[in-house]
Design a protein around this motif. Structure first.
Motif, short mmCIF file in Angstrom:
data_model
loop_
_atom_site.label_atom_id
_atom_site.label_comp_id
_atom_site.label_asym_id
_atom_site.label_seq_id
_atom_site.Cartn_x
_atom_site.Cartn_y
_atom_site.Cartn_z
N ALA A 122 0.83 -1.21 0.00
CA ALA A 122 0.00 0.00 0.00
C ALA A 122 0.86 1.26 0.00
O ALA A 122 0.58 2.22 -0.72
N MET A 123 1.92 1.25 0.80
CA MET A 123 2.78 2.43 0.85
C MET A 123 3.53 2.61 -0.47
O MET A 123 3.68 3.73 -0.97
N ALA A 124 3.98 1.50 -1.04
CA ALA A 124 4.69 1.57 -2.31
C ALA A 124 3.78 2.16 -3.39
O ALA A 124 4.22 2.96 -4.23
N ASP A 125 2.51 1.78 -3.36
CA ASP A 125 1.56 2.30 -4.34
C ASP A 125 1.38 3.81 -4.17
O ASP A 125 1.33 4.56 -5.15
N MET A 126 1.32 4.28 -2.91
CA MET A 126 1.18 5.71 -2.65
C MET A 126 2.39 6.49 -3.15
O MET A 126 2.28 7.62 -3.61
N LEU A 127 3.57 5.87 -3.04
CA LEU A 127 4.81 6.55 -3.41
C LEU A 127 5.21 6.30 -4.86
O LEU A 127 6.23 6.82 -5.32
N ALA A 128 4.42 5.50 -5.56
CA ALA A 128 4.69 5.17 -6.97
C ALA A 128 6.05 4.49 -7.14
O ALA A 128 6.83 4.81 -8.04
N ILE A 129 6.33 3.56 -6.23
CA ILE A 129 7.54 2.74 -6.33
C ILE A 129 7.12 1.29 -6.19
O ILE A 129 5.98 0.99 -5.81
N SER A 130 8.02 0.38 -6.46
CA SER A 130 7.67 -1.04 -6.36
C SER A 130 7.78 -1.50 -4.91
O SER A 130 8.62 -1.00 -4.15
N PRO A 131 6.95 -2.47 -4.51
CA PRO A 131 7.05 -3.01 -3.15
C PRO A 131 8.43 -3.61 -2.87
O PRO A 131 8.93 -3.52 -1.75
N SER A 132 9.05 -4.20 -3.89
CA SER A 132 10.37 -4.80 -3.69
C SER A 132 11.41 -3.73 -3.38
O SER A 132 12.30 -3.93 -2.54
N TYR A 133 11.29 -2.57 -4.03
CA TYR A 133 12.23 -1.48 -3.76
C TYR A 133 12.03 -0.94 -2.35
O TYR A 133 13.00 -0.69 -1.61
N LEU A 134 10.77 -0.78 -1.94
CA LEU A 134 10.49 -0.31 -0.59
C LEU A 134 11.02 -1.30 0.44
O LEU A 134 11.57 -0.90 1.48
#
Length: 226
Positions: free
Chosen positions: A25-37
């Motif tokens: 969910a946070m990755a989606d808000m930040l427009a980054i991939s979950p794996s990167y987060l």
């Protein structure tokens, strides 16, 4: 000089959990991939300027809080504590410390708090004078205090010390933030001391006997005590 990478996965994880978000969910808000987060939270990737901007825009988040919020003062400070002779046989390297901070920041902070509370492996002998105790403590930490260095660097940035006028910068800090002015007085007015803080007059009073370098040290010492 190479730019220092900002690794603060613990702070990002704390921010995410405080917001009640999953990594996805946070990755989606930040427009980054979950794996990167995930890599950022595990300190496997530094926090980029772009990500900092996105965090500031999406959350109630002050980027300056990252350095101040490192558990136990961060990896360098934890390693400084682990340099104590009581841990010599464990051979814990930096990678292990960073993994610990990434996976269990609360545990690392608890270790640092307990270690500091009990004084580590320091042994105080009867008859030791204060100077000896301080010298022994400095030697025990190998004259390196990462958390103190980080705080000093942050203050230097705030004071904009690049101009080189250390005395003037500290004097302005004392005036602007603490309401203190500096007054140089004759030696007969301060016969028994070279520096005196007069809170009633809101003055840091310095003896005229101090040379410029000593005056700079005196105002820096006072700033450190406030």
């Amino acid at each position: 000089m190479a730019e220092r990478k900002l690794l603060a996965g613990h702070a990002i994880r704390r921010l995410r959990r405080g917001a009640g978000l999953t990594q996805a969910a946070m990755a989606d808000m930040l427009a980054i991939s979950p794996s990167y987060l995930n890599l950022v939270e595990r300190n496997q990737r530094p926090i980029s300027a772009t990500l900092l901007i996105k965090l500031a825009e999406s959350f109630d988040f002050d980027p300056r809080s990252l350095a101040a919020g490192e558990p136990g003062g961060g990896a360098d400070a934890i390693r400084r504590r682990l340099a104590d002779p009581m841990f010599a046989d464990l051979e814990i390297d930096r990678n292990e410390v960073e993994e610990w901070l990434a996976s269990a920041p609360g545990g690392a902070a608890a270790f640092a708090r307990v270690f500091d509370r009990i004084g580590g492996g320091a042994v105080v002998e009867a008859g030791d004078d204060p100077v000896t105790l301080v010298r022994r403590e400095i030697e025990r930490w190998r004259n390196h205090f990462a958390d103190l260095d980080a705080a000093a660097e942050a203050l230097a940035d705030e004071l904009r010390l690049g101009a080189g006028d250390l005395y003037g910068a500290i004097a302005e800090r004392l005036r602007a933030k603490h309401g203190l002015t500096i007054r140089v007085l004759p030696a007969d007015v301060l016969p028994d001391t070279l520096r005196r803080l007069d809170l009633h007059a809101r003055q840091l009073q310095l003896s005229e006997m101090l040379d410029p370098a000593s005056r700079t040290f005196a105002v820096a010492f006072q700033l450190g005590q406030i």
